[in-house]
Design a protein around this motif. Structure first.
Motif, PDB file in Angstrom:
ATOM      1  N   UNK A 158      40.075  61.572  35.238  1.00 43.45           N
ATOM      2  CA  UNK A 158      39.870  62.981  34.914  1.00 43.45           C
ATOM      3  C   UNK A 158      38.518  63.476  35.429  1.00 43.45           C
ATOM      4  N   UNK A 159      37.478  62.653  35.269  1.00 47.80           N
ATOM      5  CA  UNK A 159      36.134  63.055  35.669  1.00 47.80           C
ATOM      6  C   UNK A 159      35.694  62.446  37.005  1.00 47.80           C
ATOM      7  N   UNK A 160      36.493  61.553  37.550  1.00 45.59           N
ATOM      8  CA  UNK A 160      36.109  60.902  38.793  1.00 45.59           C
ATOM      9  C   UNK A 160      34.892  60.025  38.640  1.00 45.59           C
ATOM     10  N   UNK A 161      34.700  59.483  37.440  1.00 44.69           N
ATOM     11  CA  UNK A 161      33.498  58.719  37.117  1.00 44.69           C
ATOM     12  C   UNK A 161      33.831  57.240  36.958  1.00 44.69           C
ATOM     13  N   UNK A 162      32.948  56.401  37.478  1.00 40.18           N
ATOM     14  CA  UNK A 162      33.142  54.961  37.339  1.00 40.18           C
ATOM     15  C   UNK A 162      32.802  54.521  35.925  1.00 40.18           C
ATOM     16  N   UNK A 163      33.590  53.615  35.380  1.00 36.15           N
ATOM     17  CA  UNK A 163      33.322  53.084  34.038  1.00 36.15           C
ATOM     18  C   UNK A 163      33.069  51.578  34.092  1.00 36.15           C
ATOM     19  N   UNK A 164      32.854  51.061  35.298  1.00 37.63           N
ATOM     20  CA  UNK A 164      32.538  49.634  35.445  1.00 37.63           C
ATOM     21  C   UNK A 164      31.438  49.512  36.485  1.00 37.63           C
ATOM     22  N   UNK A 165      30.196  49.621  36.016  1.00 41.09           N
ATOM     23  CA  UNK A 165      29.073  49.659  36.952  1.00 41.09           C
ATOM     24  C   UNK A 165      27.987  48.638  36.627  1.00 41.09           C
ATOM     25  N   UNK A 166      28.308  47.686  35.788  1.00 42.11           N
ATOM     26  CA  UNK A 166      27.376  46.600  35.465  1.00 42.11           C
ATOM     27  C   UNK A 166      28.103  45.271  35.604  1.00 42.11           C
ATOM     28  N   UNK A 167      27.354  44.202  35.693  1.00 39.50           N
ATOM     29  CA  UNK A 167      27.949  42.876  35.853  1.00 39.50           C
ATOM     30  C   UNK A 167      28.952  42.570  34.746  1.00 39.50           C
ATOM     31  N   UNK A 168      28.608  42.912  33.512  1.00 37.46           N
ATOM     32  CA  UNK A 168      29.490  42.535  32.416  1.00 37.46           C
ATOM     33  C   UNK A 168      30.784  43.342  32.426  1.00 37.46           C
ATOM     34  N   UNK A 169      30.803  44.441  33.186  1.00 38.06           N
ATOM     35  CA  UNK A 169      31.999  45.269  33.241  1.00 38.06           C
ATOM     36  C   UNK A 169      32.902  44.923  34.425  1.00 38.06           C
ATOM     37  N   UNK A 170      32.306  44.658  35.592  1.00 45.05           N
ATOM     38  CA  UNK A 170      33.170  44.340  36.730  1.00 45.05           C
ATOM     39  C   UNK A 170      33.177  42.859  37.086  1.00 45.05           C
ATOM     40  N   UNK A 171      32.547  42.064  36.287  1.00 43.50           N
ATOM     41  CA  UNK A 171      32.695  40.615  36.200  1.00 43.50           C
ATOM     42  C   UNK A 171      32.729  39.843  37.513  1.00 43.50           C
ATOM     43  N   UNK A 172      31.616  39.733  38.197  1.00 40.61           N
ATOM     44  CA  UNK A 172      31.585  38.737  39.271  1.00 40.61           C
ATOM     45  C   UNK A 172      31.723  37.344  38.658  1.00 40.61           C
ATOM     46  N   UNK A 173      32.256  36.384  39.388  1.00 38.70           N
ATOM     47  CA  UNK A 173      32.515  35.070  38.796  1.00 38.70           C
ATOM     48  C   UNK A 173      31.221  34.334  38.458  1.00 38.70           C
ATOM     49  N   UNK A 174      31.296  33.469  37.471  1.00 38.43           N
ATOM     50  CA  UNK A 174      30.167  32.627  37.092  1.00 38.43           C
ATOM     51  C   UNK A 174      30.580  31.167  37.237  1.00 38.43           C
ATOM     52  N   UNK A 175      29.658  30.287  36.945  1.00 43.49           N
ATOM     53  CA  UNK A 175      29.927  28.856  37.035  1.00 43.49           C
ATOM     54  C   UNK A 175      31.034  28.442  36.077  1.00 43.49           C
ATOM     55  N   UNK A 176      31.258  29.235  35.030  1.00 44.46           N
ATOM     56  CA  UNK A 176      32.300  28.919  34.056  1.00 44.46           C
ATOM     57  C   UNK A 176      33.701  29.243  34.575  1.00 44.46           C
ATOM     58  N   UNK A 177      33.794  29.974  35.670  1.00 44.71           N
ATOM     59  CA  UNK A 177      35.094  30.386  36.193  1.00 44.71           C
ATOM     60  C   UNK A 177      35.657  29.442  37.249  1.00 44.71           C
ATOM     61  N   UNK A 178      34.868  28.509  37.714  1.00 49.08           N
ATOM     62  CA  UNK A 178      35.323  27.626  38.792  1.00 49.08           C
ATOM     63  C   UNK A 178      35.468  26.200  38.267  1.00 49.08           C
ATOM     64  N   UNK A 179      36.267  25.388  38.946  1.00 48.02           N
ATOM     65  CA  UNK A 179      36.414  23.993  38.513  1.00 48.02           C
ATOM     66  C   UNK A 179      35.095  23.245  38.564  1.00 48.02           C
ATOM     67  N   UNK A 180      34.994  22.229  37.756  1.00 44.76           N
ATOM     68  CA  UNK A 180      33.768  21.432  37.724  1.00 44.76           C
ATOM     69  C   UNK A 180      33.523  20.768  39.077  1.00 44.76           C
ATOM     70  N   UNK A 181      34.578  20.380  39.744  1.00 45.78           N
ATOM     71  CA  UNK A 181      34.444  19.611  40.983  1.00 45.78           C
ATOM     72  C   UNK A 181      35.265  20.254  42.096  1.00 45.78           C
ATOM     73  N   UNK A 182      34.805  21.405  42.594  1.00 46.94           N
ATOM     74  CA  UNK A 182      35.468  22.030  43.739  1.00 46.94           C
ATOM     75  C   UNK A 182      35.263  21.146  44.969  1.00 46.94           C
ATOM     76  N   UNK A 183      36.305  21.069  45.785  1.00 46.42           N
ATOM     77  CA  UNK A 183      36.271  20.167  46.937  1.00 46.42           C
ATOM     78  C   UNK A 183      36.344  20.967  48.243  1.00 46.42           C
ATOM     79  N   UNK A 184      35.732  20.405  49.285  1.00 45.70           N
ATOM     80  CA  UNK A 184      35.856  20.988  50.621  1.00 45.70           C
ATOM     81  C   UNK A 184      35.874  19.868  51.646  1.00 45.70           C
ATOM     82  N   UNK A 185      36.399  20.180  52.783  1.00 46.84           N
ATOM     83  CA  UNK A 185      36.402  19.242  53.902  1.00 46.84           C
ATOM     84  C   UNK A 185      36.583  20.044  55.183  1.00 46.84           C
ATOM     85  N   UNK A 186      36.235  19.466  56.312  1.00 43.97           N
ATOM     86  CA  UNK A 186      36.397  20.133  57.605  1.00 43.97           C
ATOM     87  C   UNK A 186      36.892  19.135  58.641  1.00 43.97           C
ATOM     88  N   UNK A 187      37.687  19.634  59.581  1.00 42.38           N
ATOM     89  CA  UNK A 187      38.271  18.760  60.606  1.00 42.38           C
ATOM     90  C   UNK A 187      37.220  18.203  61.554  1.00 42.38           C
TER      91      UNK A 187
END
Length: 842
Positions: free
Chosen positions: A746-775
């Protein structure tokens, strides 16, 4: 907490893969020269600089999504003690036209963003800046400023703008189009409206499809669909996601001896100075840009940001240094975001899962100001990644009254993968085909074709070993054991596995390298790359050191200050830097070896080909007289000309020529242009695997395991590569699990303009042991064999989580990302997706 995986399905630990076999520097881990400063806090970012008499400025942002400023009442604020000046749009210079490397003039766009505006076109658009003795005084002055606004029509949803009679974001129109002329064409804003008949499908949850300015096709679409055993026609929406760089767009500026000295963050030190010159409409030679450290970019700071000129203009006006610190909330508005893409895709599949035809339609929410073409880019990536024999793409880029968008890691690629991959997962289940097998049968390899026809031919890649990455990744992740595990559900917890493919551009060609061998015998690489955390600013020069055969301990890398004289360097975006600048570094090292041989021949007699370079010396082949690097550098100064920088090779860029001239007389000064052959377009690839566990009673889910297996050519720096693969995978995961924009329509206004509102990921969101490898398979079309990696993991990280969720919950739970707990619970209860399938910003 997720339940513990069994021994049979636990992911294999990172292998003891030995990268850089037969090499001394390439493929080896090392301590970068900026590491100590970063971990001890000694690294200085723009906000850390201070100067005598420095003033501070604060911004005033528009509270309205679209308005015209009728009057600014600022007398009371200007009368306050400590207030020095108020800057408005009337004080901002008109942007200059620019000239590309081919000499073509690119006209400044009348729709382009300005540092300050009298017609804000999104909530948060900067209107004015107040300079004062401190930030508190500036903030108090802002409270006394009154602004008279004339509200104007606004629109935040691209589909609403395309409706018949729908509002336009600006009076000129709502859709970006590219006219046939002039050349190079400048995109223009035009009005496009679809018909009520075309919008009829909206009420059924299917994206309407009307006129789209961008269209191409190849192959026989109709024949492909006619022979398909399964046809899926699906709509999927990707989110708008802020870049959320930890360092905001803070800038500090002062003038000295007629030159502007500007401190701010950037991804591309050398390429930012021309951008500042364009924004300020001054000569590039009058600018010194300093950016030794940048706290992240992800595409939002490829050449910095236009607001950095605000303290520069104030500084010139007040004859004092000015600091402009940007708050987190301000950064949300001006700091850029990935545009959402609404996609509708029709895909035909044969019984074995092979794609027979694809028809892709996308609507890109470009936000305010510059055109974004992520929808069209998505189609090009999809055409490569899944190799359809026939394909049509249609794309439309719509301006809205929402904050400006820009490239974000894998622009278009992330959205294309996120749109297509859930359809592939659904098709595999419908056809009874294994998920890995379906992707393998459609996987590109070798010099794979992609995109539209151009002069009767399609583009193709330099190389592709994605099938190998998929096979090795499936083995390392124990894919077969996981999918065979029963039961999938224990109590309220259910497991799901997902796999996805992803790719993006991995490099370009034709840039310059520049080095100096000093009279002390040290090798000094001049690096115009931005230092934004990827370490490519330093890593690429190990290719030059390897070619010269010198130990890294005698090498220095100079970066971060354009007064220190840098070569023509690529913009650090689109994963181009590693591939592009290793080529340039290798080229200048090879040129340096030739110069060393010439110096030896002039000094000791004989011909240059009689000499060889090794062990920090240039010596006669088979033994005999020679010169140390220090002696050769001292002799270069005596010889002058091409050897000490008083002359320069003709084919390097004018920026490199100017830098060589400035370095003249400091030793053996060598520049070279990358002229190595290059057959095809460079891409990098990743196969990504994930397992999730969902609690169907709460909707909460955890990522249990994760593996990304990359095809990036030669591994240059394993530790840095691993950080990029997992870090960018996490950025992709954010798109799947929670990060998004929300607006009040209605107002064209953002209601998610802080970290706690638009939630970038934290260490708690990823597995303890993420894996990677390259050819670690070299790309055959570049001398070092390395390609970039920053982009491909993003799409893979997002899509494999989406696919794992649909494996756990079924295909009728979500039609858009991110997927939140409430979406899962309500959709499980209803037996169908309960989020609105098409509305933007929910």
């Amino acid at each position: 907490m997720p339940s513990v995986p069994t021994k049979d399905t636990a992911p294999a630990k990172s292998s003891e893969h030995q990268y850089g076999v037969g090499r001394k520097l390439i493929g080896k881990n090392y301590k970068t020269s900026d590491m100590l400063a970063k971990v001890t806090g000694k690294a200085k970012y723009a906000e850390d600089f201070r100067a005598e008499g420095m003033l501070f400025c604060r911004l005033v942002l528009s509270p309205m999504p679209h308005a015209r400023i009728k009057r600014i009442h600022m007398d009371e604020a200007l009368a306050m003690p400590g207030v020095k000046a108020i800057l408005t749009a009337d004080d901002i210079p008109a942007q200059a036209d620019s000239i590309n490397d081919n000499g073509a003039v690119i006209k400044a766009s009348k729709w382009g963003e300005r540092a300050l505006t009298n017609e804000p076109i999104y909530q948060g658009d900067p209107i004015l800046a107040v300079a004062a003795v401190d930030e508190l005084t500036a903030a108090e002055a802002i409270e006394k400023i009154k602004i008279d606004f004339e509200p104007l029509p606004f629109v935040i949803d691209p589909l609403e703008s395309l409706r018949p009679g729908g509002p336009n974001p600006r009076e000129d129109g709502n859709v970006w189009v590219r006219p046939a002329a002039p050349n190079p064409p400048t995109v223009q804003l035009s009005e496009v409206k679809w018909t009520e008949q075309q919008f009829a499908e909206y009420s059924h949850g299917r994206m309407p499809m009307g006129h789209a300015p961008d269209e191409w096709s190849f192959g026989d679409i109709d024949a492909g669909f006619a022979k398909a055993a399964l046809i899926l026609d699906e709509t999927f929406i990707t989110p708008d996601v802020s870049h959320q760089c930890l360092e905001t767009r803070t800038a500090m500026a002062y003038w000295q001896n007629g030159k502007l000295f500007l401190h701010s963050g950037t991804q591309s030190t050398s390429q930012t100075r021309p951008a500042i010159a364009k924004w300020m409409n001054i000569d590039e030679s009058k600018i010194v840009f300093i950016s030794e450290y940048t706290g992240g970019g992800f595409g939002s700071k490829i050449t910095g940001g236009i607001t950095m000129i605000i303290p520069a203009i104030l500084s010139k006006k007040l004859n004092a240094p000015v600091m402009m610190r940007i708050s987190r909330e301000e950064e949300h508005f001006i700091g850029r975001a990935r545009p959402s893409v609404e996609g509708r895709v029709k895909i035909g599949f044969a019984k074995d899962g092979r794609i027979t035809a694809m028809d892709m339609f996308t609507v890109c929410n470009s936000g305010a100001y510059e055109a974004q073409n992520d929808g069209a880019s998505a189609a090009r990536i999809v055409s490569l990644l899944y190799q359809p024999p026939a394909m049509r793409q249609r794309a439309i880029s719509v301006m809205t009254n929402t904050p400006p968008r820009s490239a974000q890691s894998a622009p278009g690629g992330m959205q294309g993968v996120a749109i297509i991959e859930p359809i592939l997962a659904k098709a595999a289940r419908r056809l009874g085909v294994d998920q890995v097998a379906l992707r393998r049968i459609n996987c590109p390899e070798g010099k794979a074709e992609f995109g539209p026809l151009s002069h009767g031919k399609r583009g193709y890649t330099t190389s592709c070993f994605l099938k190998e990455a998929l096979d090795r990744g499936a083995e390392k992740f124990k894919w077969k054991e996981r999918v065979a595990r029963q039961p999938k559900r224990i109590g309220s917890k259910v497991r799901g596995t997902g796999v996805s493919l992803s790719c993006f551009v991995g490099g370009s060609t034709g840039f310059d390298g520049l080095l100096v061998i000093t009279p002390q015998g040290r090798v000094q690489f001049q690096s115009g790359i931005g230092n934004l955390g990827t370490e490519s600013v330093i890593d690429v020069h190990r290719a030059g050191a390897e070619a010269l055969g010198v130990p890294w301990e005698i090498c220095d890398v100079v970066w971060g200050d354009t007064s220190k004289n840098f070569p023509y360097t690529c913009a650090s975006g689109g994963s181009t830097t590693t591939h592009t600048m290793t080529r340039a570094s290798y080229a200048v090292a090879e040129e340096c070896k030739l110069r060393l041989k010439e110096i030896a021949a002039k000094t000791l007699g004989g011909k240059p080909e009689d000499y060889e370079v090794a062990n920090q010396r240039v010596s006669r082949k088979g033994g005999g007289a020679g010169l140390s690097f220090a002696q050769a550098a001292q002799r270069a100064i005596q010889l002058g000309g091409i050897y000490d920088g008083h002359e320069v090779t003709a084919d390097v860029n004018k920026l490199t020529k100017a830098s060589v001239a400035a370095l003249a007389g400091q030793g053996l000064v060598v520049s070279a242009k990358d002229k190595y052959p290059h057959d095809g377009n460079t891409f990098s690839y990743v196969a990504t695997f994930a397992e999730v566990e969902v609690d169907v009673e709460t909707g909460k889910y955890d990522i249990v395991d994760f593996l990304a297996y990359a095809d990036v050519g030669t591994v240059l720096h394993p530790r840095s590569l691993g950080g990029q693969i997992l870090g960018r995978s996490t950025l992709g995961i954010a798109h799947a699990i929670g990060q998004k924009w929300v607006f009040d329509p209605h107002y064209g206004a953002t209601v998610a303009k802080r970290f706690y509102q638009n939630r970038p990921p934290t260490i708690l969101d990823v597995p303890v042991d993420m894996q990677w490898e390259a050819l670690d398979i070299p790309d055959p079309e570049t001398p070092v064999g390395a390609r970039g990696i920053g982009e491909p993991p993003v799409g893979g990280g997002c899509a494999c989580i989406l696919n794992a969720l649909s494996d756990a919950l079924g295909d009728e739970i979500f039609q858009r990302a991110p997927v939140n707990a409430d979406t899962i619970l309500t959709s499980l209860e209803a037996g169908r997706p309960m989020q609105h399938p098409l509305m933007a910003h929910i």
